[in-house]
Write a protein that holds these residues in place. Structure first.
Motif, PDB file in Angstrom:
ATOM      1  N   UNK A 104       0.822  -1.211   0.000  1.00 53.21           N
ATOM      2  CA  UNK A 104       0.000   0.000   0.000  1.00 53.21           C
ATOM      3  C   UNK A 104       0.857   1.262   0.000  1.00 53.21           C
ATOM      4  N   UNK A 105       1.896   1.266   0.821  1.00 54.17           N
ATOM      5  CA  UNK A 105       2.673   2.490   0.996  1.00 54.17           C
ATOM      6  C   UNK A 105       3.814   2.629  -0.011  1.00 54.17           C
ATOM      7  N   UNK A 106       4.495   1.546  -0.313  1.00 51.63           N
ATOM      8  CA  UNK A 106       5.650   1.600  -1.215  1.00 51.63           C
ATOM      9  C   UNK A 106       5.261   0.944  -2.543  1.00 51.63           C
ATOM     10  N   UNK A 107       4.706   1.733  -3.424  1.00 46.49           N
ATOM     11  CA  UNK A 107       4.040   1.181  -4.599  1.00 46.49           C
ATOM     12  C   UNK A 107       4.989   0.759  -5.711  1.00 46.49           C
ATOM     13  N   UNK A 108       6.268   1.002  -5.541  1.00 48.61           N
ATOM     14  CA  UNK A 108       7.255   0.496  -6.485  1.00 48.61           C
ATOM     15  C   UNK A 108       7.636  -0.955  -6.170  1.00 48.61           C
ATOM     16  N   UNK A 109       7.194  -1.473  -5.022  1.00 47.54           N
ATOM     17  CA  UNK A 109       7.489  -2.849  -4.616  1.00 47.54           C
ATOM     18  C   UNK A 109       6.368  -3.761  -5.112  1.00 47.54           C
ATOM     19  N   UNK A 110       6.729  -4.927  -5.626  1.00 47.53           N
ATOM     20  CA  UNK A 110       5.746  -5.883  -6.140  1.00 47.53           C
ATOM     21  C   UNK A 110       5.553  -7.030  -5.144  1.00 47.53           C
ATOM     22  N   UNK A 111       4.415  -7.742  -5.199  1.00 46.50           N
ATOM     23  CA  UNK A 111       4.149  -8.815  -4.232  1.00 46.50           C
ATOM     24  C   UNK A 111       5.216  -9.900  -4.182  1.00 46.50           C
ATOM     25  N   UNK A 112       5.794 -10.236  -5.350  1.00 49.85           N
ATOM     26  CA  UNK A 112       6.779 -11.325  -5.348  1.00 49.85           C
ATOM     27  C   UNK A 112       8.126 -10.924  -4.744  1.00 49.85           C
ATOM     28  N   UNK A 113       8.279  -9.649  -4.396  1.00 51.96           N
ATOM     29  CA  UNK A 113       9.492  -9.210  -3.712  1.00 51.96           C
ATOM     30  C   UNK A 113       9.393  -9.358  -2.194  1.00 51.96           C
ATOM     31  N   UNK A 114       8.197  -9.627  -1.689  1.00 54.15           N
ATOM     32  CA  UNK A 114       7.965  -9.616  -0.244  1.00 54.15           C
ATOM     33  C   UNK A 114       7.832 -11.038   0.279  1.00 54.15           C
ATOM     34  N   UNK A 115       8.536 -11.337   1.372  1.00 54.54           N
ATOM     35  CA  UNK A 115       8.493 -12.644   2.016  1.00 54.54           C
ATOM     36  C   UNK A 115       8.028 -12.469   3.466  1.00 54.54           C
ATOM     37  N   UNK A 116       7.055 -13.253   3.873  1.00 54.70           N
ATOM     38  CA  UNK A 116       6.541 -13.202   5.240  1.00 54.70           C
ATOM     39  C   UNK A 116       7.322 -14.192   6.101  1.00 54.70           C
ATOM     40  N   UNK A 117       8.053 -13.666   7.079  1.00 55.25           N
ATOM     41  CA  UNK A 117       8.942 -14.513   7.895  1.00 55.25           C
ATOM     42  C   UNK A 117       8.650 -14.459   9.393  1.00 55.25           C
ATOM     43  N   UNK A 118       8.002 -13.379   9.856  1.00 58.49           N
ATOM     44  CA  UNK A 118       7.983 -13.134  11.295  1.00 58.49           C
ATOM     45  C   UNK A 118       9.278 -12.450  11.694  1.00 58.49           C
ATOM     46  N   UNK A 119       9.438 -12.214  12.986  1.00 60.20           N
ATOM     47  CA  UNK A 119      10.628 -11.533  13.490  1.00 60.20           C
ATOM     48  C   UNK A 119      11.286 -12.337  14.600  1.00 60.20           C
ATOM     49  N   UNK A 120      12.628 -12.343  14.646  1.00 61.62           N
ATOM     50  CA  UNK A 120      13.327 -13.007  15.763  1.00 61.62           C
ATOM     51  C   UNK A 120      13.190 -12.259  17.086  1.00 61.62           C
ATOM     52  N   UNK A 121      12.581 -11.079  17.065  1.00 60.15           N
ATOM     53  CA  UNK A 121      12.532 -10.194  18.229  1.00 60.15           C
ATOM     54  C   UNK A 121      11.957 -10.861  19.477  1.00 60.15           C
ATOM     55  N   UNK A 122      11.031 -11.800  19.288  1.00 56.57           N
ATOM     56  CA  UNK A 122      10.351 -12.400  20.434  1.00 56.57           C
ATOM     57  C   UNK A 122      10.805 -13.829  20.724  1.00 56.57           C
ATOM     58  N   UNK A 123      11.853 -14.263  20.057  1.00 56.14           N
ATOM     59  CA  UNK A 123      12.327 -15.640  20.212  1.00 56.14           C
ATOM     60  C   UNK A 123      12.758 -15.947  21.642  1.00 56.14           C
ATOM     61  N   UNK A 124      13.288 -14.951  22.334  1.00 55.20           N
ATOM     62  CA  UNK A 124      13.798 -15.171  23.692  1.00 55.20           C
ATOM     63  C   UNK A 124      12.732 -15.698  24.648  1.00 55.20           C
ATOM     64  N   UNK A 125      11.471 -15.398  24.382  1.00 59.39           N
ATOM     65  CA  UNK A 125      10.399 -15.817  25.290  1.00 59.39           C
ATOM     66  C   UNK A 125      10.104 -17.315  25.194  1.00 59.39           C
ATOM     67  N   UNK A 126      10.733 -17.967  24.235  1.00 56.03           N
ATOM     68  CA  UNK A 126      10.522 -19.407  24.058  1.00 56.03           C
ATOM     69  C   UNK A 126      11.815 -20.194  24.304  1.00 56.03           C
ATOM     70  N   UNK A 127      12.760 -19.529  24.945  1.00 56.32           N
ATOM     71  CA  UNK A 127      14.037 -20.155  25.277  1.00 56.32           C
ATOM     72  C   UNK A 127      14.139 -20.289  26.796  1.00 56.32           C
ATOM     73  N   UNK A 128      13.779 -21.470  27.294  1.00 56.76           N
ATOM     74  CA  UNK A 128      13.740 -21.690  28.747  1.00 56.76           C
ATOM     75  C   UNK A 128      15.118 -21.588  29.399  1.00 56.76           C
ATOM     76  N   UNK A 129      16.178 -21.745  28.602  1.00 62.47           N
ATOM     77  CA  UNK A 129      17.525 -21.683  29.177  1.00 62.47           C
ATOM     78  C   UNK A 129      17.875 -20.270  29.649  1.00 62.47           C
ATOM     79  N   UNK A 130      17.129 -19.266  29.182  1.00 59.94           N
ATOM     80  CA  UNK A 130      17.407 -17.885  29.590  1.00 59.94           C
ATOM     81  C   UNK A 130      16.805 -17.542  30.953  1.00 59.94           C
TER      82      UNK A 130
END
Length: 465
Positions: free
Chosen positions: A212-238
């Motif tokens: 919507x915002x960056x109209x020079x970008x096409x759908x096949x350029x975008x990959x949905x991955x999620x973010x590592x930002x919240x990975x720590x909450x699933x690491x019991x060793x921490x």
């Protein structure tokens, strides 16, 4: 032969997301030669990470002017497209405090006047790349790429001006590039400064935003991955045992603690007054035999003393726990998180009941632990004891992703804060349930598989024929 992946890191949060999580080790385990292309001041070799340093990562002063013009032009276009004035609230005011600042601001305004259109956005982007090609930063990065011959470059942020030279050098050498969208609120703020071949985003919601915002970008350029930002909450060793954590930080094992997460001075200039109100509310609840305490974690890039008086006055309830970030320079993005802080923040969340703040993504950190969040929703005017309901930040576009207002507890008045906190602690389930729905919108689940998904997408791009 192993494929070499350069991971470009230019700031502290990106360092945390990609150097301190499982991302690096997972890439190595999958047979890649992973190299952190490190533009920060932090020494990653001490963490046993392979790095190539970018020294003197200094963009052109002209590029900085063009970047500011680009952001303001894009916000103008967003406002026209959506018929919404909120985009103008994202603009930082131009400075006219000195002759130098005034000249810079006038040049910015000139470029805005000349290129204030959809086509002008693309022209400004080309001018920024052209400006960076003239810098020693670009030449140094190009020389590194020629020597190292990476097969792919992932920029861990889309907003860093220092990332433009290395990415432009890569594109000039026909090396495929991707950028990871840094945060959940960044796309509507016009912070997609770098231009790459691919874009990695947190969710389908964010993919649709980018289109919507960056109209020079096409759908096949975008990959949905999620973010590592919240990975720590699933690491019991921490997670440290509660008793040990409480002892280290002088917490009372018999108390239940609520975290007050401080905000930066730009977003919340009267944040110390919110802490005061919160401490008062906790005191009043303790008179009703609740036995509560406050863990105060201030914003890691806030080195002011504005909270000190409040902490001293309410030392019977407030226990500050300082973030473990290191100040490597004067700029906010040169204040870098340590590996110890990655663990510290995880344990604060694990060992507190809920979080109170002004509109931060900590709501998602806490809901990952099935705990609620309260958003402060009143603001102070000129007098310290005069407040008005409502805070303008909740008008920002990224809050429109919230499927229900019940996803957080709204603290709309200091006089009712104690009662609202009491109700939240007694029955958090409804708020947590709604917050989980919100989290699933802005970040693809399961959260703990983000690094795996990132490497799947990198693998797909690297092996494109």
């Amino acid at each position: 032969m192993k494929k070499k992946i350069f991971v470009l890191v230019c700031d502290g949060v990106s360092l945390r997301n990609f150097a301190y999580t499982s991302f690096y080790k997972l890439g190595i385990a999958q047979g890649y030669d992973v190299v952190i292309w490190n533009a920060t001041s932090f020494n990653l070799e001490q963490l046993n990470l392979k790095e190539v340093k970018i020294n003197n990562a200094k963009p052109s002063a002209f590029s900085d002017i063009l970047k500011t013009a680009l952001i303001r032009i894009e916000l103008n276009m967003f406002s026209i497209r959506d018929k919404d004035i909120i985009y103008h609230k994202y603009k930082f005011p131009l400075s006219f405090k000195t002759i130098k600042a005034s000249v810079k601001s006038l040049i910015i305004k000139t470029y805005i006047a000349l290129y204030n259109s959809e086509k002008g956005i693309l022209k400004i982007r080309k001018k920024i790349a052209s400006s960076e090609r003239k810098t020693s930063h670009y030449k140094d990065c190009r020389a590194i790429l020629v020597a190292e011959k990476p097969d792919f470059i992932l920029s861990t942020s889309q907003r860093a001006l220092t990332a433009i030279a290395p990415l432009t050098a890569a594109q000039d050498l026909n090396i495929p590039t991707a950028s990871f969208i840094y945060s959940w609120d960044n796309i509507p703020k016009a912070t997609t400064v770098v231009t790459t071949d691919f874009y990695f985003v947190w969710s389908m919601y964010m993919k649709n935003e980018l289109l919507h915002y960056q109209r020079y970008i096409t759908p096949n350029q975008i990959r949905v991955t999620g973010t590592p930002q919240f990975e720590n909450h699933y690491d019991d060793t921490l997670i440290e045992p509660k008793a040990a954590f409480f002892k280290i930080h002088n917490l009372d094992i018999n108390k239940k603690y609520i975290c007050f997460s401080g905000d930066d001075i730009t977003t919340s200039p009267k944040d110390e007054l919110y802490l005061r109100d919160f401490a008062k509310a906790v005191r009043s609840l303790n008179k009703k035999e609740h036995n509560l305490g406050v863990v105060f974690r201030k914003c890691p890039v806030d080195f002011s003393d504005r909270y000190d008086t409040i902490i001293k006055e309410y030392n019977d309830v407030i226990v500050p726990i300082e973030p473990k970030w290191e100040k490597m320079g004067a700029a906010w993005n040169s204040i870098l998180p340590t590996k110890e802080d990655y663990k510290l923040q995880t344990n604060i969340i694990a060992h507190t009941e809920c979080v109170v703040n002004l509109g931060s993504s900590m709501v998602f950190d806490y809901v990952a632990h099935n705990k609620p969040c309260a958003f402060i929703d009143y603001n102070y005017l000129n007098a310290s004891n005069s407040c008005k309901e409502g805070v303008y930040v909740y008008d920002f576009v990224h809050f429109r992703s919230m499927p229900s207002s019940e996803a957080v507890i709204w603290l709309s008045n200091p006089n009712t804060m104690a009662d609202q906190l009491e109700a939240a602690l007694e029955n958090p389930s409804e708020t947590v349930s709604k917050a989980k729905e919100w989290f699933e919108i802005i970040n693809v689940h399961p959260l703990e598989n983000a690094c795996k998904r990132l490497w799947e997408e990198i693998d797909g791009v690297v092996h494109l024929e």
